[in-house]
Design an enzyme around this catalytic site. Structure first.
Site, mmCIF file in Angstrom:
data_model
loop_
_atom_site.group_PDB
_atom_site.id
_atom_site.type_symbol
_atom_site.label_atom_id
_atom_site.label_comp_id
_atom_site.label_asym_id
_atom_site.label_seq_id
_atom_site.Cartn_x
_atom_site.Cartn_y
_atom_site.Cartn_z
ATOM 1 C CD GLU A 18 40.798 27.981 41.111
ATOM 2 O OE1 GLU A 18 40.581 28.180 39.827
ATOM 3 O OE2 GLU A 18 41.918 27.332 41.184
ATOM 4 C CD GLU A 47 30.440 32.725 34.808
ATOM 5 O OE1 GLU A 47 30.505 33.378 35.790
ATOM 6 O OE2 GLU A 47 31.253 31.662 34.912
HETATM 7 P P1 NAD Z 1 29.039 34.074 44.697
HETATM 8 O O1 NAD Z 1 30.316 34.832 44.383
HETATM 9 O O2 NAD Z 1 27.759 34.770 44.757
HETATM 10 O O3 NAD Z 1 29.291 33.173 45.983
HETATM 11 C C1 NAD Z 1 30.185 32.307 46.492
HETATM 12 C C2 NAD Z 1 30.446 32.129 47.671
HETATM 13 O O4 NAD Z 1 30.839 33.347 48.463
HETATM 14 C C3 NAD Z 1 29.361 31.833 48.568
HETATM 15 O O5 NAD Z 1 29.562 30.911 49.588
HETATM 16 C C4 NAD Z 1 28.793 33.344 49.228
HETATM 17 O O6 NAD Z 1 28.201 33.137 50.493
HETATM 18 C C5 NAD Z 1 30.258 33.804 49.392
HETATM 19 N N1 NAD Z 1 30.117 35.160 49.742
HETATM 20 C C6 NAD Z 1 29.323 35.962 49.117
HETATM 21 N N2 NAD Z 1 29.552 37.501 49.677
HETATM 22 C C7 NAD Z 1 30.911 37.120 50.185
HETATM 23 C C8 NAD Z 1 31.670 38.124 50.833
HETATM 24 N N3 NAD Z 1 31.331 39.410 50.873
HETATM 25 N N4 NAD Z 1 32.704 37.937 51.448
HETATM 26 C C9 NAD Z 1 32.917 36.590 51.656
HETATM 27 N N5 NAD Z 1 32.200 35.412 51.248
HETATM 28 C C10 NAD Z 1 31.127 35.938 50.406
HETATM 29 O O7 NAD Z 1 29.202 32.834 43.873
HETATM 30 P P2 NAD Z 1 27.917 31.722 43.372
HETATM 31 O O8 NAD Z 1 26.864 32.441 42.622
HETATM 32 O O9 NAD Z 1 27.879 30.989 44.534
HETATM 33 O O10 NAD Z 1 28.550 30.686 42.204
HETATM 34 C C11 NAD Z 1 28.727 31.346 40.781
HETATM 35 C C12 NAD Z 1 30.128 32.004 40.337
HETATM 36 O O11 NAD Z 1 31.183 31.040 40.776
HETATM 37 C C13 NAD Z 1 30.175 32.060 38.894
HETATM 38 O O12 NAD Z 1 30.713 33.121 38.657
HETATM 39 C C14 NAD Z 1 31.063 30.836 38.500
HETATM 40 O O13 NAD Z 1 31.854 30.957 37.283
HETATM 41 C C15 NAD Z 1 31.871 30.710 39.896
HETATM 42 N N6 NAD Z 1 32.435 29.517 39.902
HETATM 43 C C16 NAD Z 1 33.838 29.564 39.703
HETATM 44 C C17 NAD Z 1 34.338 28.076 39.728
HETATM 45 C C18 NAD Z 1 36.356 27.872 39.227
HETATM 46 O O14 NAD Z 1 36.451 26.983 39.520
HETATM 47 N N7 NAD Z 1 36.502 28.790 38.393
HETATM 48 C C19 NAD Z 1 33.862 27.160 39.913
HETATM 49 C C20 NAD Z 1 32.473 27.093 40.429
HETATM 50 C C21 NAD Z 1 31.675 28.509 40.373
#
Ligand code: NAD
Length: 478
Positions: A246, A379
């Protein structure tokens, strides 16, 4: 100090290292959490495997559902305490935090009551054969969450996994994990057996990567950015495990000349200011028919000017952004817009008296944004609205679909045929007509196409994402 929750107990991390928990409304640290590593993840997975071999593996769907329903009741009983925790951890306005806790409780209720309604099927086959299809859990499931809606995301991801009999291991965001941790106590109190739910806190590249790489984790569900989503897909792909992604969005609000403009204005403002625009389904592009463009944009801009960012207690339109990096990123978009000559249409305010260290950015509206500009395609994940005029229906559809994302679209028109015609042409997972349902919507299947990800969460259909199908073919001739 916040510990990991493994095997039904609060335990110290293997490394003893910690990360700061920062209040985004002040920029000040108020707690620490364990910086989990691969050994912590290993322990959590071992606890989950043991739980699957224990009473959890034999429990009826009805009993699993009852545990979730008790989690819902306990969440509602502690709603105010949980709301304050959520608001402190994320900076969101108190009324929104309260709503998020209600939604989390609703996830537990929805999937709790759905647990024993996921029926198998009988498949008509050859004479003297009976064929049944059964839903079975994957076993240990990995869950990686972002920081924007930690309580809601916990409910949305963990509740269907438990309803279907999996044993989840969760790695919440390092920037917001207090309510997911609080839900561990609630789960234990609701009667969830030890080891069924495990939470390891820490960084993505450490604890997160260890979880996605582990061979026991047969399904990983990830919510976050497309960049990290691609890494997760590679990690699970290497070992041929399933992943549900997602990811983000750049969702269009298409306003035709016959729309109820007053109603549209209210929704458009909320869809970009809610959670300070840090919502995957934020309505961040406003596409307006050229014949009403100037009049309508003026109307929306007037409301934008009145919007205010403040602390959770001030309870204004939005709170601060989550951290300093996110603030710098959003300010980078604002700077670039000014430097490239994109007209500023309106800017709200940051409330007087907010703590100086908080990560506040006022809601901002630009337009007309050139079609190829970063503000029109990427975004921002902040309270920034890009306005783009369109010529006619075909142009609106082309424009709406002209990003790499495909999460949500909204269509504002009184013309019934146009509503469905345009909805069918949208490349996305949800379409709203004369309304906008960012967040909430527990019952509504949700997920993206293109760079917004794949798989569906929310709604009854999400239960299927957490199950494999087993087909049993039985010969019953003499
Ligand atoms: P992010 O991708 O930076 O981090 C998300 C999660 O992934 C965190 O828990 C982080 O610690 C983990 N992560 C980071 N690197 C990783 C790796 N190498 N392996 C495994 N896990 C890892 O995202 P964010 O900054 O927390 O959230 C913002 C983004 O999330 C935006 O792009 C937003 O649109 C998206 N988002 C999508 C939805 C949806 O349902 N489509 C909902 C909420 C947020």
């Amino acid at each position: 100090m916040k510990q990991h929750f493994i095997g039904g107990r609060w335990v110290d991390g293997d490394s003893g290292q910690t990360l700061a928990v920062i209040d985004p409304s002040t920029g000040e640290a108020f707690d620490t959490l364990s910086r989990g590593n691969a050994r912590d993840v290993e322990r959590a997975i071992a606890a989950a495997c043991a739980a699957l071999d224990g009473p959890w593996g034999r429990m009826t769907a009805t009993e699993r559902g009852r545990i979730l329903q008790r989690m819902s009741a306990l969440t509602l009983a502690r709603a105010e305490e949980l709301s304050k925790l959520e608001a402190r951890d994320t900076g969101k306005p108190m009324s929104q935090a309260r709503n998020d806790i209600q939604v989390a409780a609703r996830y537990f209720e929805y999937y709790g009551t759905a647990a024993d309604k996921l029926h198998g099927e009988v498949v008509p086959y050859l004479e003297d054969f009976q064929v049944v299809m059964l839903h079975e859990p994957y076993g240990v499931t990995g869950h990686i969450l972002p920081w924007n809606y930690p309580a809601q995301m916990f409910g949305r991801s963990i509740a269907p996994a438990l309803a279907t009999g999996n044993a989840p291991v969760l790695k919440p965001s390092e920037d917001a994990c207090l309510t997911p941790l609080a839900f561990c106590d609630i789960a234990a109190e609701a009667g969830l057996p030890e080891g069924v739910l495990n939470v390891v806190t820490g960084l993505g590249e450490e604890a997160g990567a260890a979880l996605t790489a582990h061979p026991e984790v047969r399904l990983v569900t990830f919510t976050g950015s497309p960049e990290v989503g691609a890494i997760v897909q590679q990690a699970t792909g290497k070992r041929v495990a399933k992943c549900v992604l997602e990811l983000g969005g750049k969702s269009p609000q298409i306003v035709f000349e016959d729309a109820d403009l007053e109603r549209a204005t209210t929704f458009i403002l909320k869809a970009i200011t809610q959670n300070a625009g840090q919502t995957c389904s934020a309505g961040s592009r406003l596409l307006v028919h050229k014949s009403i463009h100037d009049r309508f944009v003026q109307q929306v801009a007037a409301r934008f000017e009145q919007s205010v960012a403040g602390t959770p207690e001030m309870d204004r339109d939005c709170g601060p952004l989550i951290n300093a990096a996110q603030k710098a990123r959003v300010e980078g978009f604002l700077r670039e817009a000014r430097e490239t000559g994109v007209p500023l249409l309106a800017q709200g305010k940051v409330a007087a008296g907010v703590p100086p260290g908080g990560y506040y950015v006022p809601p901002t509206m630009f337009g007309p944004v050139p079609r190829g500009h970063r503000l029109a395609c990427e975004e921002v994940f902040g309270p920034v609205l890009s306005v783009i005029p369109f010529e006619d229906e075909d142009d609106a559809v082309r424009l709406a679909n002209a990003t790499d994302y495909g999460l949500i679209a909204a269509i504002w028109t009184r013309d019934g045929a146009r509503q469905i015609r345009v909805a069918k042409r949208m490349q996305c997972g949800q379409v709203y007509v004369n309304c906008y349902g960012a967040g909430g919507g527990v019952e509504l299947p949700f997920g993206g196409v293109k760079r917004s990800g794949h798989g569906r969460e929310k709604g009854f259909i999400a239960l299927q994402e957490f199950c494999t199908i087993k087909t049993i073919v039985q010969y019953h001739g003499k």
